[in-house]
Enzyme design. Structure first.
Site, PDB file in Angstrom:
ATOM      1  N   SER A  27       0.869  -1.175   0.000  1.00  0.00           N
ATOM      2  CA  SER A  27       0.000   0.000   0.000  1.00  0.00           C
ATOM      3  C   SER A  27       0.910   1.230   0.000  1.00  0.00           C
ATOM      4  CB  SER A  27      -0.972  -0.053   1.164  1.00  0.00           C
ATOM      5  OG  SER A  27      -0.420   0.525   2.282  1.00  0.00           O
TER       6      SER A  27
ATOM      7  N   GLU B 197       0.892  10.030 -11.298  1.00  0.00           N
ATOM      8  CA  GLU B 197      -0.347   9.468 -11.865  1.00  0.00           C
ATOM      9  C   GLU B 197      -1.513   9.767 -10.948  1.00  0.00           C
ATOM     10  OE1 GLU B 197       0.571   5.367 -11.371  1.00  0.00           O
ATOM     11  OE2 GLU B 197       2.110   5.413 -12.933  1.00  0.00           O
TER      12      GLU B 197
ATOM     13  N   LYS C 249      -4.462   8.858  -8.511  1.00  0.00           N
ATOM     14  CA  LYS C 249      -4.743   7.722  -7.637  1.00  0.00           C
ATOM     15  C   LYS C 249      -6.215   7.401  -7.794  1.00  0.00           C
ATOM     16  CE  LYS C 249      -4.056   5.977  -2.970  1.00  0.00           C
ATOM     17  NZ  LYS C 249      -5.358   5.370  -2.752  1.00  0.00           N
TER      18      LYS C 249
ATOM     19  N   ASP D 139      -9.771   5.688  -7.410  1.00  0.00           N
ATOM     20  CA  ASP D 139     -10.483   5.162  -6.262  1.00  0.00           C
ATOM     21  C   ASP D 139     -11.246   3.926  -6.706  1.00  0.00           C
ATOM     22  OD1 ASP D 139     -11.143   5.091  -3.691  1.00  0.00           O
ATOM     23  OD2 ASP D 139     -12.511   6.803  -3.718  1.00  0.00           O
TER      24      ASP D 139
ATOM     25  N   ARG E 139      -6.172  -7.597  -3.961  1.00  0.00           N
ATOM     26  CA  ARG E 139      -5.031  -7.362  -3.099  1.00  0.00           C
ATOM     27  C   ARG E 139      -5.133  -8.163  -1.803  1.00  0.00           C
ATOM     28  NH1 ARG E 139      -1.923  -3.583   0.161  1.00  0.00           N
ATOM     29  NH2 ARG E 139      -3.616  -2.968   1.517  1.00  0.00           N
TER      30      ARG E 139
ATOM     31  N   TYR F  91      -7.012   0.621 -15.179  1.00  0.00           N
ATOM     32  CA  TYR F  91      -5.739   1.177 -15.626  1.00  0.00           C
ATOM     33  C   TYR F  91      -4.625   0.412 -14.928  1.00  0.00           C
ATOM     34  CZ  TYR F  91      -7.579   5.323 -18.004  1.00  0.00           C
ATOM     35  OH  TYR F  91      -8.202   6.168 -18.862  1.00  0.00           O
TER      36      TYR F  91
ATOM     37  N   LYS G 239       5.861   8.517  -7.873  1.00  0.00           N
ATOM     38  CA  LYS G 239       6.794   7.392  -7.730  1.00  0.00           C
ATOM     39  C   LYS G 239       8.155   7.821  -8.260  1.00  0.00           C
ATOM     40  CE  LYS G 239       2.918   4.392  -8.740  1.00  0.00           C
ATOM     41  NZ  LYS G 239       2.206   3.582  -9.736  1.00  0.00           N
TER      42      LYS G 239
ATOM     43  N   LYS H  26      -2.981  13.013  -1.184  1.00  0.00           N
ATOM     44  CA  LYS H  26      -4.435  12.944  -1.265  1.00  0.00           C
ATOM     45  C   LYS H  26      -5.063  14.307  -1.541  1.00  0.00           C
ATOM     46  CE  LYS H  26      -6.303   9.372  -0.163  1.00  0.00           C
ATOM     47  NZ  LYS H  26      -6.358   8.489   0.978  1.00  0.00           N
TER      48      LYS H  26
ATOM     49  N   CYS I 274     -48.354  24.337   0.826  1.00  0.00           N
ATOM     50  CA  CYS I 274     -47.124  24.957   0.329  1.00  0.00           C
ATOM     51  C   CYS I 274     -46.539  25.890   1.389  1.00  0.00           C
ATOM     52  CB  CYS I 274     -47.429  25.741  -0.943  1.00  0.00           C
ATOM     53  SG  CYS I 274     -46.037  26.723  -1.520  1.00  0.00           S
TER      54      CYS I 274
ATOM     55  N   CYS J 165     -46.998  29.688  -0.150  1.00  0.00           N
ATOM     56  CA  CYS J 165     -48.268  30.384  -0.389  1.00  0.00           C
ATOM     57  C   CYS J 165     -49.447  29.713   0.315  1.00  0.00           C
ATOM     58  CB  CYS J 165     -48.547  30.488  -1.884  1.00  0.00           C
ATOM     59  SG  CYS J 165     -48.965  28.903  -2.623  1.00  0.00           S
TER      60      CYS J 165
ATOM     61  N   CYS K 148     -46.850  22.224  -5.396  1.00  0.00           N
ATOM     62  CA  CYS K 148     -47.767  23.231  -4.877  1.00  0.00           C
ATOM     63  C   CYS K 148     -48.757  23.532  -5.989  1.00  0.00           C
ATOM     64  CB  CYS K 148     -46.983  24.488  -4.511  1.00  0.00           C
ATOM     65  SG  CYS K 148     -48.012  25.974  -4.508  1.00  0.00           S
TER      66      CYS K 148
ATOM     67  N   CYS L 277     -48.542  31.533  -6.328  1.00  0.00           N
ATOM     68  CA  CYS L 277     -47.495  31.233  -5.360  1.00  0.00           C
ATOM     69  C   CYS L 277     -46.274  32.115  -5.632  1.00  0.00           C
ATOM     70  CB  CYS L 277     -47.115  29.760  -5.481  1.00  0.00           C
ATOM     71  SG  CYS L 277     -45.743  29.292  -4.405  1.00  0.00           S
TER      72      CYS L 277
HETATM   73  S1  IVH Z   1       0.963   2.234  -6.790  1.00  0.00           S
HETATM   74  C1  IVH Z   1       3.885   0.003  -4.330  1.00  0.00           C
HETATM   75  N1  IVH Z   1      -0.509   3.755  -8.359  1.00  0.00           N
HETATM   76  O1  IVH Z   1      -3.857   2.932  -3.994  1.00  0.00           O
HETATM   77  C2  IVH Z   1       2.914   0.877  -4.992  1.00  0.00           C
HETATM   78  N2  IVH Z   1      -1.547   2.681  -6.521  1.00  0.00           N
HETATM   79  O2  IVH Z   1      -3.026   3.314  -1.197  1.00  0.00           O
HETATM   80  C3  IVH Z   1       1.560   0.317  -4.970  1.00  0.00           C
HETATM   81  N3  IVH Z   1      -3.955   3.083  -6.366  1.00  0.00           N
HETATM   82  O3  IVH Z   1      -3.475  -0.439  -3.200  1.00  0.00           O
HETATM   83  C4  IVH Z   1       0.495   1.138  -5.498  1.00  0.00           C
HETATM   84  N4  IVH Z   1      -4.125   4.351  -8.140  1.00  0.00           N
HETATM   85  O4  IVH Z   1      -5.077   0.158  -5.089  1.00  0.00           O
HETATM   86  C5  IVH Z   1      -0.484   2.959  -7.270  1.00  0.00           C
HETATM   87  N5  IVH Z   1      -1.686   5.081  -9.853  1.00  0.00           N
HETATM   88  C6  IVH Z   1      -1.653   4.290  -8.763  1.00  0.00           C
HETATM   89  C7  IVH Z   1      -2.830   4.012  -8.024  1.00  0.00           C
HETATM   90  C8  IVH Z   1      -2.729   3.199  -6.887  1.00  0.00           C
HETATM   91  C9  IVH Z   1      -4.776   3.778  -7.148  1.00  0.00           C
HETATM   92  C10 IVH Z   1      -4.377   2.357  -5.147  1.00  0.00           C
HETATM   93  C11 IVH Z   1      -3.909   0.921  -5.116  1.00  0.00           C
HETATM   94  C12 IVH Z   1      -3.164   0.760  -3.844  1.00  0.00           C
HETATM   95  C13 IVH Z   1      -3.643   1.928  -3.050  1.00  0.00           C
HETATM   96  C14 IVH Z   1      -2.573   2.325  -2.042  1.00  0.00           C
END
Ligand code: IVH
Length: 676
Positions: free
Chosen positions: A82, A114, A116, A118, A137, A224, A291, A315, A409, A412, A427, A433
């Site tokens: 994570s 990139e 992140k 959801d 996972r 993705y 990264k 975030k 209402c 009115c 109404c 009104c």
């Molecule tokens: S990299 C070692 N890239 O975020 C790196 N994670 O909080 C592992 N996630 O479990 C994750 N978009 O499900 C990476 N562009 C992205 C991501 C991403 C979403 C999620 C992923 C991971 C979680 C970690």
């Protein structure tokens, strides 16, 4: 020499894969949907004829597994990690500083950046280019085997494209449900009285965790790729960004928003740019991932417990928060519809403080099981109006109160009626009104309607509350004196408003019709009406049949139009407005076309032209080309392979012709219709 079945199957498979790739990954399809369908059907037919030639990586083999009783466990040979989170710029700066310290270097670091997503993390294992398994996972070490479900996602390659992939390649990425698909899924669920999903993430998770993959197949899922798991037998580039490029070439979709940034400043700019773009993206993101791009540096940085030291998630402000519902008020709209509005304990969500949220209607309140005093989860995604998504029932206080629709209402005092067919309560006061008067005037003055600059919401409220304006024509009788006496209104701005009101008299017929605020008559319908009838007089004289001859006007719109135009009070208002000097340039009525008012449906395949070409030609002749057959359909044109639409046409006794008939119709529409 005719191709052997096995060669033809191979050729079809690779052609279909190529088209999938162009469609799902590159976003550049090179054939029409119907051409694609033909290739697909041909492959299905051959595989049915020669079952021994059917392989699991065939594009036809996405669904079909029998429901599972439970998911098997899968051990990840490389753990699924994570990420640590940064919630503010300082956290990110500290992360970058720590990386520099460990690497004993001052040079700016290059980051792969990139969104992140959801969604749900997955690991896809390709052996010799063929997808062999897919897992969640789980706890990072052991996940669940969701192969059959992942195979149903159209953008997941069942076989990798191109060459150069390692013999064993685990691709990691995020499965998600795009916002539009989520909305459509929930709209359908609401219609059927089924449970709705709270957000796209839950919907994606629920869809992937189906034991019956046929259900998953119906869910709009996408994915993705964002990284790698275990790799055997092959070499890969030296940086994350290059690996992503390689994955893209092998048919895995990678996020097109990804960039490479040099140093902190660049990363910060990317953060700001993406925060602005967040609401427009077709999927939910909860932040960005940065990264360290070079793998050798990643290796030197290593891991701490479950997160790498070379990556961080920065975030965005949360889009969901918990708060308390203090009260529900009912707002009265232009058409009298009562909308319940939640008054909330102010809470910071999605980057702003909110204290109100829409509850849509009483059905929604029932669906949520909402009471005043409840703790609720509110969601604000970008520009979207804040929503109450669910109730935390465990936290319901003893003195929670039920929410009831008022019988009268709140503005009115007229009775409120609830249409049993619809979720809306209204109404019945109509233009008596004040709320409806105000909304009608605001709509009339709006930029896309009569465009009266300076006559905004506040001023309209003041004018109605002061009794200066009740109905639309009253606007054109306002005197400088009236306006100047209002609060916060100087002589100069009063003069400007009067001038704007005067200037609005020169308008267009479409704007005027739209400005009247007739139910279901939006800008497009107003334009269609104006161009069809050419004058206000002709429209006022139209009966139901003539109204329905207008493109886009169906029975519902026609009935609202008739109800409005047949009301003597509305006729007087229209006359009064015209008498006060509102005018517009004359409109030339489009010459009538031979297929005006006819609704046609095309189904099956055509030989002489594509369906799109046929559709274009028919529309050029004035026809409406619809996707479904109903009793209102005038004609169905059915080519070979026509299925349920043809059956429905026969059941409803709608005339059906073949391609020859289509050609006759196009050649001489009038003669053809006469024969029909
Ligand atoms: S990299 C070692 N890239 O975020 C790196 N994670 O909080 C592992 N996630 O479990 C994750 N978009 O499900 C990476 N562009 C992205 C991501 C991403 C979403 C999620 C992923 C991971 C979680 C970690």
């Amino acid at each position: 020499m005719a191709a052997s079945p096995s060669n033809e199957i191979d050729a079809l498979k690779s052609a279909i894969r190529e088209h999938n790739h162009r469609y799902y990954v590159l976003d550049e399809p090179s054939i029409t949907d119907s051409e694609y369908d033909r290739l697909f059907q041909r492959l299905q037919a051959l595989e049915a004829q020669y079952p021994e030639l059917k392989t699991p990586d065939s594009p036809t083999q996405r669904v079909g597994a029998a429901p599972l009783s439970a998911f098997a466990q899968v051990r990840h040979s490389v753990p699924m990690l994570s990420l640590d989170n940064a919630f503010a710029e300082d956290d990110f700066v500290a992360f970058d500083r720590r990386a520099h310290e460990r690497l004993k270097s001052d040079a700016p670091l290059q980051y792969a950046c990139e969104p992140k997503l959801d969604g749900i993390a997955v690991s896809l294992r390709y052996e010799h280019g063929v997808l062999v398994s897919a897992a969640t996972r789980g706890d990072g070490t052991t996940g669940e085997d969701i192969t059959v479900n992942v195979r149903t996602i159209p953008s997941v390659p069942l076989a990798l494209m191109g060459k150069g992939w390692p013999a064993v390649l685990e691709v990691r990425g995020e499965v998600f449900m795009p916002k539009a698909g989520f909305e459509a899924l929930n709209a359908k669920a609401r219609q059927n009285g089924d449970k709705v999903f709270v957000n796209p993430r839950n919907a994606a998770a629920g869809s992937l965790r189906q034991l019956d993959s046929r259900i998953t197949a119906q869910r709009p899922l996408d994915w993705y790729a964002y990284g790698l798991g275990s790799i055997e037998g092959g070499t890969l580039p030296d940086t994350h960004s290059e690996v992503m490029q390689a994955l893209r070439g092998w048919g895995c979709p990678v996020n097109p928003e990804a960039v490479v940034a040099n140093g902190l400043e660049d990363c910060h700019r990317y953060y700001q740019r993406m925060q602005e773009r967040r609401a427009q993206l077709p999927y939910d993101i909860d932040g960005l991932v940065f990264k360290v791009n070079r793998f050798d540096l990643q290796e030197r940085l290593g891991f701490v417990s479950r997160a790498p030291r070379w990556a961080i998630a920065w975030k965005f402000p949360a889009q969901e928060e918990m708060t308390r519902l203090l009260d529900v008020e009912f707002q009265v709209g232009r058409t009298g519809a009562l909308t319940p509005v939640a008054r909330l304990e102010p809470v910071f969500v999605g980057g702003v403080t909110i204290s109100n949220a829409t509850l849509h209607n009483m059905d929604e309140i029932g669906r949520l099981g909402l009471c005043c005093g409840d703790t609720v989860i509110v969601r604000r995604a970008g520009d979207v109006i804040p929503q109450v998504v669910s109730v935390v029932t465990e936290r319901r206080p003893a003195d929670a109160r039920a929410i009831v629709l008022p019988a009268y209402c709140p503005v009115c005092g007229s009775p409120v009626e609830r249409d049993p067919e619809q979720a809306v309560a209204r109404c019945m006061g109509g233009l008596v009104c004040a709320a409806q008067q105000k909304e009608a005037i605001k709509h009339f003055a709006a930029r896309r309607a009569m465009d009266i600059e300076g006559l905004g919401s506040k001023l309209v409220d003041q004018l109605v509350d002061a009794g200066l304006v009740r109905h639309l024509p009253d606007l054109y009788r306002l005197q400088l004196q009236d306006l100047a006496e209002l609060d916060r209104m100087g002589e100069k701005s009063a003069l400007n408003v009067l001038q704007a009101i005067e200037a609005s008299k020169a308008t267009t017929l479409p704007r005027f019709l739209f400005a009247l605020g007739i139910r279901e008559v939006g800008e497009a319908t107003a334009r269609a009406l104006a161009h069809h009838f050419g004058s206000l007089e002709a429209l006022l004289a139209a009966d139901e049949q003539r109204l329905q001859a207008v493109p886009d006007v169906g029975p519902v719109v026609a009935s609202h139009l008739l109800a409005f135009l047949n009301d003597e009070r509305n006729r007087l208002i229209i006359k009064d407005l015209v008498d006060s000097g509102i005018h517009w340039p004359a409109i030339e009525v489009a010459a009538s076309k031979p297929l005006d008012g006819k609704t046609l449906v095309l189904t099956g395949t055509l030989e002489s032209m594509t369906r799109d070409e046929a559709k274009e030609q028919l529309q050029g002749l004035g026809a409406k080309v619809s996707g479904s057959v109903s009793a209102k359909t005038d004609l169905v044109i059915a080519g070979p392979g026509a299925g349920s639409k043809l059956a429905k046409a026969e059941a409803l006794a709608v005339p059906v012709v073949d391609e020859k008939g289509l050609q006759d119709l196009l050649a001489d529409p009038a003669a053809f219709l006469a024969r029909l």
